[in-house]
Motif scaffolding. Structure first.
Motif, PDB file in Angstrom:
ATOM      1  N   ALA A  46      18.548  -4.077  -1.913  1.00  0.00           N
ATOM      2  CA  ALA A  46      19.891  -4.561  -2.204  1.00  0.00           C
ATOM      3  C   ALA A  46      20.173  -5.787  -1.345  1.00  0.00           C
ATOM      4  N   ILE A  47      20.802  -6.781  -1.943  1.00  0.00           N
ATOM      5  CA  ILE A  47      21.188  -8.005  -1.240  1.00  0.00           C
ATOM      6  C   ILE A  47      22.693  -8.168  -1.375  1.00  0.00           C
TER       7      ILE A  47
ATOM      8  N   SER B 265      23.074   4.906  -1.460  1.00  0.00           N
ATOM      9  CA  SER B 265      22.035   5.253  -2.434  1.00  0.00           C
ATOM     10  C   SER B 265      20.705   5.536  -1.751  1.00  0.00           C
ATOM     11  N   LYS B 266      20.126   6.666  -2.058  1.00  0.00           N
ATOM     12  CA  LYS B 266      18.813   7.019  -1.509  1.00  0.00           C
ATOM     13  C   LYS B 266      17.702   6.183  -2.128  1.00  0.00           C
ATOM     14  N   GLU B 267      17.956   5.588  -3.290  1.00  0.00           N
ATOM     15  CA  GLU B 267      16.937   4.790  -3.966  1.00  0.00           C
ATOM     16  C   GLU B 267      16.796   3.397  -3.364  1.00  0.00           C
ATOM     17  N   VAL B 268      17.805   2.947  -2.621  1.00  0.00           N
ATOM     18  CA  VAL B 268      17.752   1.626  -1.989  1.00  0.00           C
ATOM     19  C   VAL B 268      17.053   1.763  -0.641  1.00  0.00           C
ATOM     20  N   SER B 269      15.920   1.091  -0.486  1.00  0.00           N
ATOM     21  CA  SER B 269      15.134   1.205   0.738  1.00  0.00           C
ATOM     22  C   SER B 269      15.612   0.276   1.840  1.00  0.00           C
ATOM     23  N   LEU B 270      16.203  -0.868   1.457  1.00  0.00           N
ATOM     24  CA  LEU B 270      16.542  -1.890   2.442  1.00  0.00           C
ATOM     25  C   LEU B 270      17.739  -2.685   1.953  1.00  0.00           C
ATOM     26  N   LEU B 271      18.617  -3.029   2.888  1.00  0.00           N
ATOM     27  CA  LEU B 271      19.772  -3.876   2.599  1.00  0.00           C
ATOM     28  C   LEU B 271      19.580  -5.208   3.320  1.00  0.00           C
TER      29      LEU B 271
ATOM     30  N   ILE C  92      28.759  -1.114   7.924  1.00  0.00           N
ATOM     31  CA  ILE C  92      28.696  -0.174   6.795  1.00  0.00           C
ATOM     32  C   ILE C  92      27.288   0.414   6.685  1.00  0.00           C
ATOM     33  N   ALA C  93      26.273  -0.442   6.764  1.00  0.00           N
ATOM     34  CA  ALA C  93      24.891   0.031   6.667  1.00  0.00           C
ATOM     35  C   ALA C  93      24.569   1.029   7.791  1.00  0.00           C
TER      36      ALA C  93
ATOM     37  N   PRO D 150      18.626   1.061   6.549  1.00  0.00           N
ATOM     38  CA  PRO D 150      17.968  -0.075   7.207  1.00  0.00           C
ATOM     39  C   PRO D 150      18.491  -1.397   6.617  1.00  0.00           C
ATOM     40  N   PHE D 151      18.717  -2.376   7.496  1.00  0.00           N
ATOM     41  CA  PHE D 151      19.251  -3.647   7.028  1.00  0.00           C
ATOM     42  C   PHE D 151      18.676  -4.785   7.854  1.00  0.00           C
TER      43      PHE D 151
END
Length: 234
Positions: A132-133, A203-209, A224-225, A231-232
């Protein structure tokens, strides 16, 4: 009905096509140069975030199975398409950020160069994941692309949440991904503000922000992260 009610809301982009939703609220996108309302951004939440992330997850296996060269060729084709519509993109950026069109055109040109140079770029280590971006309104085209190109090159799929104050360049770019041959679900646009960011972080499907913006914006999203244990990188 007011004049604002007649202004169209900008759609999301999910699974390779425009995605309309009845969001609980909307933000008027104003031209800072004259105060004119140009369009409205839907302020989405968990439902729309789930749809965007699921589309990215479903596209992941086929996208990551392509070779690095195949993915780079698609990014270069997107750069060529962006160059063709460069004036349109510069106008969108100018009317939502208040920049002069000439300044916005430089951002578009840099984005074209970034995409065309993908074949010689370095892939990120995010392959095989949904990334996610989240971006603010500064450099609304080039900023997110600087994050997206390396992760797309690596084989990751993307959900981009642009600033609700400057969403149009990102959405128009998503339209060009379809014209350039990108599979549906590889590049998705989720509109919204804090609720949408919260949903992506949950979301558990998002690995990285990945966070793109000014320091104060980065700090807000990082908080927030952190709260969600996501992880971001900013």
């Amino acid at each position: 009905m007011t004049a604002t009610d007649e202004i169209l809301a900008i759609p999301l982009w999910i699974n390779g096509h425009a995605y309309l939703t009845m969001a609980p609220a909307f933000l008027d996108v104003c031209d800072p140069r004259n105060g004119q309302v140009r369009r409205r951004t839907p302020l989405c939440g968990e439902l729309e975030a789930r749809a965007a992330v699921e589309a990215a997850r479903a596209a992941l296996a086929a996208w990551s199975a392509q070779t690095l060269g195949q993915r780079a060729a698609l990014l270069a084709a997107l750069g060529d398409a962006l160059a063709e519509y460069g004036g349109h993109f510069a106008a969108l950026i100018a009317e939502e950020t208040g920049q002069q069109v000439e300044v916005a055109a430089v951002e578009v040109g840099n984005a074209v160069s970034l995409l065309r140079a993908a074949a010689g770029g370095i892939a990120a280590s995010a392959g095989g994941s949904v990334v996610a971006i989240v971006s603010d309104q500064h450099a609304p085209l080039l900023g997110p692309l600087q994050r997206a190109v390396p992760v797309l090159l690596s084989g990751a799929t993307v959900v981009l949440k642009p600033s609700p104050r400057a969403p149009s360049a990102a959405f128009a770019l998503a339209e060009l991904t379809a014209r350039s041959g990108f599979p549906g679900g590889v590049f998705n646009i989720l509109h919204g503000d804090q609720l949408a960011t919260e949903a992506l972080c949950a979301s558990k499907e998002v690995s990285l922000l990945l966070v793109v913006g000014e320091p104060a914006f980065d700090a807000r999203v990082a908080a927030i992260a952190t709260r969600h244990g996501k992880p971001f990188t900013d």
